[in-house]
Design a protein around this motif. Structure first.
Motif, PDB file in Angstrom:
ATOM      1  N   LYS A 160       0.844  -1.207   0.000  1.00 31.86           N
ATOM      2  CA  LYS A 160       0.000   0.000   0.000  1.00 31.86           C
ATOM      3  C   LYS A 160       0.874   1.250   0.000  1.00 31.86           C
ATOM      4  O   LYS A 160       1.689   1.445   0.914  1.00 31.86           O
ATOM      5  CB  LYS A 160      -0.897   0.045   1.252  1.00 31.86           C
ATOM      6  N   ASN A 161       0.688   2.091  -1.016  1.00 27.31           N
ATOM      7  CA  ASN A 161       1.333   3.420  -1.081  1.00 27.31           C
ATOM      8  C   ASN A 161       2.836   3.373  -0.795  1.00 27.31           C
ATOM      9  O   ASN A 161       3.375   4.203  -0.082  1.00 27.31           O
ATOM     10  CB  ASN A 161       0.660   4.388  -0.090  1.00 27.31           C
ATOM     11  N   LEU A 162       3.519   2.381  -1.398  1.00 30.71           N
ATOM     12  CA  LEU A 162       4.943   2.186  -1.102  1.00 30.71           C
ATOM     13  C   LEU A 162       5.802   3.216  -1.832  1.00 30.71           C
ATOM     14  O   LEU A 162       5.654   3.440  -3.033  1.00 30.71           O
ATOM     15  CB  LEU A 162       5.371   0.775  -1.518  1.00 30.71           C
ATOM     16  N   THR A 163       6.717   3.826  -1.080  1.00 31.96           N
ATOM     17  CA  THR A 163       7.697   4.752  -1.661  1.00 31.96           C
ATOM     18  C   THR A 163       9.082   4.274  -1.234  1.00 31.96           C
ATOM     19  O   THR A 163       9.318   4.002  -0.060  1.00 31.96           O
ATOM     20  CB  THR A 163       7.461   6.193  -1.177  1.00 31.96           C
ATOM     21  N   ASN A 201       4.625   5.788  -4.329  1.00 33.99           N
ATOM     22  CA  ASN A 201       3.225   5.592  -3.984  1.00 33.99           C
ATOM     23  C   ASN A 201       2.580   4.420  -4.738  1.00 33.99           C
ATOM     24  O   ASN A 201       1.517   4.551  -5.328  1.00 33.99           O
ATOM     25  CB  ASN A 201       2.468   6.905  -4.282  1.00 33.99           C
ATOM     26  N   SER A 225       0.821   0.721  -5.101  1.00 34.49           N
ATOM     27  CA  SER A 225      -0.038  -0.233  -4.389  1.00 34.49           C
ATOM     28  C   SER A 225      -0.406  -1.396  -5.324  1.00 34.49           C
ATOM     29  O   SER A 225      -0.715  -1.174  -6.488  1.00 34.49           O
ATOM     30  CB  SER A 225      -1.338   0.442  -3.925  1.00 34.49           C
ATOM     31  N   GLY A 265       8.106   5.153   2.748  1.00 33.95           N
ATOM     32  CA  GLY A 265       6.718   5.319   3.162  1.00 33.95           C
ATOM     33  C   GLY A 265       5.882   4.155   2.672  1.00 33.95           C
ATOM     34  O   GLY A 265       6.296   3.413   1.787  1.00 33.95           O
ATOM     35  N   GLY A 266       4.698   3.987   3.273  1.00 32.93           N
ATOM     36  CA  GLY A 266       3.793   2.924   2.860  1.00 32.93           C
ATOM     37  C   GLY A 266       3.931   1.676   3.706  1.00 32.93           C
ATOM     38  O   GLY A 266       4.711   1.640   4.670  1.00 32.93           O
ATOM     39  N   ASN A 267       3.171   0.650   3.344  1.00 30.73           N
ATOM     40  CA  ASN A 267       3.129  -0.585   4.125  1.00 30.73           C
ATOM     41  C   ASN A 267       3.263  -1.820   3.247  1.00 30.73           C
ATOM     42  O   ASN A 267       2.754  -1.853   2.141  1.00 30.73           O
ATOM     43  CB  ASN A 267       1.785  -0.718   4.858  1.00 30.73           C
ATOM     44  N   THR A 280       6.835  -4.273   7.046  1.00 34.03           N
ATOM     45  CA  THR A 280       7.480  -3.094   6.436  1.00 34.03           C
ATOM     46  C   THR A 280       8.873  -2.853   6.992  1.00 34.03           C
ATOM     47  O   THR A 280       9.799  -2.501   6.268  1.00 34.03           O
ATOM     48  CB  THR A 280       6.605  -1.833   6.648  1.00 34.03           C
ATOM     49  N   ASN A 332      -3.121   2.197 -10.077  1.00 37.14           N
ATOM     50  CA  ASN A 332      -2.846   1.568  -8.783  1.00 37.14           C
ATOM     51  C   ASN A 332      -4.135   1.022  -8.172  1.00 37.14           C
ATOM     52  O   ASN A 332      -5.194   1.610  -8.342  1.00 37.14           O
ATOM     53  CB  ASN A 332      -2.234   2.586  -7.811  1.00 37.14           C
TER      54      ASN A 332
END
Length: 513
Positions: free
Chosen positions: A263-266, A279, A281, A315-317, A326, A512
């Motif tokens: 989710k919303n990985l950076t 960001n 997903s 960032g993100g999970n 994470t 996404n």
């Protein structure tokens, strides 16, 4: 054909290593101005034969002739003096040097003891422009992609004005677009009168650029054929000694529970000035193969590093089997059901100076089966290694005690795949799993990945091979400049459409998840 029409003749070459005869009475003749392919399974002796020609190894028997005259090639400097150059499968670059310094290394101009780079820089930039091999001369090797390192190796050879060019698996690390460019470059070399020896496992490339092809099997020469008189099926049969299926057999996927949720990985980039993944997903379910496709350098590598714990995410999970991983260390991710076939088998896949059996238990040596109170159980290790060597057809000179460094690239790859698949993971992250493998091994690995899917595993495949993407995937996610720009069903899309998204020419709305 008279002797003088051959630029290189390798006659009755033998090369023996402990436990293995890598070249057994092999003869290879390269005509002036031809592209000559060298084809064979992993461990068939192709790289060894070319290393003999380049002076890295000395033959135990046989003769090498250049322009009809017998020559002795004691080392690569002798080869260079004879205008023979080689791009190695595993690049010979100094990581902490710049691109320019790697290209001129060994043939530098100096004045009063200082390096003079201006003329060299101009020559390098002129060559890179002429052949479409664009590089940043001031970038450090450690900071550039594998595809870019390949270009540096080719420029290194061109800088030395070599006329016999040896390419050892040159396209194994390139994107489809870069492969097309390289094929064109090779044709241009041929027009200029250069002679090319081209080691590859990719039959379509041989059919496209080669004039003739010599096939090796288990160290012996099987024969030399004119490309215009053969086809892919015949070549694969010569190489493997049996019929090979070139298309993957698989039933439709039956995905169930979500195993991996992103989710919303950076993820930060290599140089930290720009995020490589922005960001993103997506999810991967049990019983499906999801493929991340994209041109190299669009964030797939960094995304995998973030998923597997090789890089800290920004960032993100990331959730695996419902558990947030994470921030988890690499070993915990492994224990929680993740396996990883890495992109760079030397950097992240193997400890090259360990034995094969030591490498095969790297992910499990602390388990009671293999150790007690910190002492390794050698008989259990040996038995386990022998089983994997048999199951996965890993070929090596001395079996479990072979040093990993001495094995062929394809057999190193098989060892990693054996180790990662045998852990029975819930999620298998497979990055370029068939890079550098022959058609027989590719057929086997593809079958294995489909078996993993069918036994309820989730498979995340990262591949630059569009044929592989279309053949293996149940869903395709295209990455471009760090984002997922489209999701596709391989049955409802085309290679051309994927190519447009990979090049950034198109973008789906709300791609996404």
């Amino acid at each position: 054909m008279a002797d003088e029409d051959y630029v290189i003749e390798m006659l009755n070459i033998d090369k023996v290593f402990p436990g293995i005869k890598a070249n057994d009475n092999v003869t290879l003749k390269l005509r002036r101005g031809e592209i000559h392919a060298l084809l064979g399974e992993n461990g068939a002796g192709k790289s060894t034969l070319m290393s003999v020609l380049f002076g890295l190894y000395q033959p135990d028997a046989g003769v090498i002739k250049k322009d009809g005259k017998e020559v002795k090639i004691n080392d690569p400097n002798d080869a260079n003096r004879l205008n023979i150059g080689m791009v190695h499968q595993h690049f010979k670059l100094v990581e902490c040097f710049t691109v320019l310094d790697n290209i001129i290394l060994g043939v530098e101009d100096t004045k009063n003891g200082f390096l003079v780079r201006d003329a060299a820089r101009k020559k390098v930039m002129d060559l890179s422009e002429k052949y479409g091999l664009r590089v940043d001369p001031d970038a450090y090797i450690s900071d550039i992609s594998v595809g870019m390192q390949q270009r540096v190796e080719i420029l290194k050879m061109l800088y030395r004005d070599n006329e016999v060019l040896i390419f050892d698996e040159p396209t194994a690390v390139l994107t489809p677009q870069e492969i097309e460019e390289l094929m064109q470059i090779m044709k241009n070399f041929k027009k200029e009168g250069k002679s090319i020896l081209f080691i590859t496992h990719k039959l379509n490339e041989i059919m496209e650029v080669a004039d003739r092809c010599t096939v090796l099997r288990k160290g012996k020469g099987i024969g030399t054929v004119d490309i215009k008189d053969t086809n892919e099926e015949e070549l694969s049969k010569m190489m493997v000694g049996r019929e090979v299926k070139l298309v993957v057999d698989k039933t439709p996927a039956k995905p169930t529970d979500t195993i991996l949720s992103v989710k919303n990985l950076t993820v930060p980039g290599r140089t930290k000035d720009k995020d490589a993944v922005r960001n993103v997903s997506f999810n991967v379910r049990k019983g499906e193969i999801v493929c991340l496709a994209g041109i190299e350098g669009n964030g797939q590598t960094e995304l995998v590093y973030g998923l597997t714990g090789l890089t800290k995410v920004k960032g993100g999970n990331i959730t695996l089997n419902g558990k947030d991983i994470t921030e988890a260390p690499i070993r915990d991710r492994s224990k929680d059901g993740m396996s990883h076939i890495p992109e760079d088998r030397h950097k992240h896949g193997l400890v090259l100076d360990y034995t094969l059996e030591q490498n095969l238990i790297l992910q499990r040596y602390w388990q009671p089966e293999f150790s007690s109170h910190g002492i390794l159980n050698k008989p259990a290790m040996r038995k386990y290694a022998e089983r994997l060597i048999g199951d996965y057809d890993i070929r090596s000179g001395q079996g479990p005690i072979t040093i990993a460094r001495s094995m062929s690239g394809g057999n190193q790859q098989k060892a990693i795949i054996a180790r990662e698949v045998d852990k029975n993971p819930d999620l298998l992250v497979a990055v370029q799993p068939t890079r550098g493998l022959d058609v027989g091994a590719i057929e086997y690995i593809h079958k294995k990945l489909v078996e993993e899917r069918d036994s309820g595993r989730a498979v995340l495949l990262v591949s630059l091979e569009l044929d592989e993407v279309m053949n293996l995937s149940d869903r395709i996610l295209v990455m471009y400049e760090g984002q997922i720009v489209g999701e596709f069903d391989p049955k409802k899309t085309t290679v051309e459409e994927l190519g447009l998204y990979m090049a950034g020419a198109r973008k789906q709305e709300a791609a996404n998840d």
